[in-house]
Motif scaffolding. Sequence first.
Motif, short mmCIF file in Angstrom:
data_model
loop_
_atom_site.label_atom_id
_atom_site.label_comp_id
_atom_site.label_asym_id
_atom_site.label_seq_id
_atom_site.Cartn_x
_atom_site.Cartn_y
_atom_site.Cartn_z
N UNK A 156 31.61 -19.35 45.31
CA UNK A 156 31.65 -20.72 45.83
C UNK A 156 31.37 -20.81 47.33
N UNK A 157 31.68 -19.75 48.08
CA UNK A 157 31.45 -19.79 49.52
C UNK A 157 29.97 -19.92 49.86
N UNK A 158 29.09 -19.51 48.92
CA UNK A 158 27.65 -19.55 49.15
C UNK A 158 26.99 -20.72 48.41
N UNK A 159 27.79 -21.64 47.89
CA UNK A 159 27.24 -22.70 47.03
C UNK A 159 26.18 -23.53 47.73
N UNK A 160 26.34 -23.77 49.02
CA UNK A 160 25.38 -24.60 49.75
C UNK A 160 24.00 -23.96 49.84
#
Length: 258
Positions: free
Chosen positions: A245-249
């Motif tokens: 999720x930390x890399x979702x962007x």
Amino acid sequence: MASCRPALGGEAVRLTLDRIGHAFLGRAVFEDLSLCLAEGEVVALVGPSGCGKTTVLQIASGLIDPLRGRVQRHYRRQAIVFQEPRLLPWMTARDNIAYGLAVAGVPLGRRRESAERRAAEVGLHRRDLDKYPAELSGGMRQRAAVARALAIDPEMIYFDEPFTAVDVGLRRVLQDLVIGASAREKFSALFVTHDLSEAVRLAHRIVVLSGRQEGLVAERVLDGAPGSRDDGAVFETVQDWAKDPAFADLFDGGREAA
């Protein structure tokens, strides 16, 4: 998220960003952003377009001042490699590479010797050094920009997505040039990119800037030295992060954003 833990923990700290914040036209870009770089460490700053990566780099390098927070620079010489080569059109490639040395008052003979050595290191032929920027290809101009940064023997180099405008093959060559120079000369570097594969190839550590004004939202220390990770390892790392999720962007439907 505060990130002030250099991956090369035993080395001296070269750069500290302490709870910096910035805004444009009253709109916050990021707040309470903290980051440290150690001597000889390459940190890749990644995030989606428009999240403020270049602003962080400009604040770190002193091109602009933060609205809040403090920047501490523990080095004497820095260089910046921009997206565009930004060569002076009235100067030859040789004189562009030696420009920083000329400003510093280095004698002409030493300037020429350094420029020619750095040009050779980045793959520029000696016959091209008497050409003007308009006579060089885009890839040759970017090689000259990297050589110009290296010519002053910097302790810190800031890279602002410098290889986005070159083709895939040349991008790989230029990445390898940076990896080799960093290992050889032990400068620190903040490398801004939106390309996770590039970040994994180049960096000791990756920090992720949010696209929603949340500052730094993740940090990953990479195994092994830059240049030691083969294509398979780079691909697997990026695919693993697609589920994080930390890399979702940075991803769209599980695929790396272009």
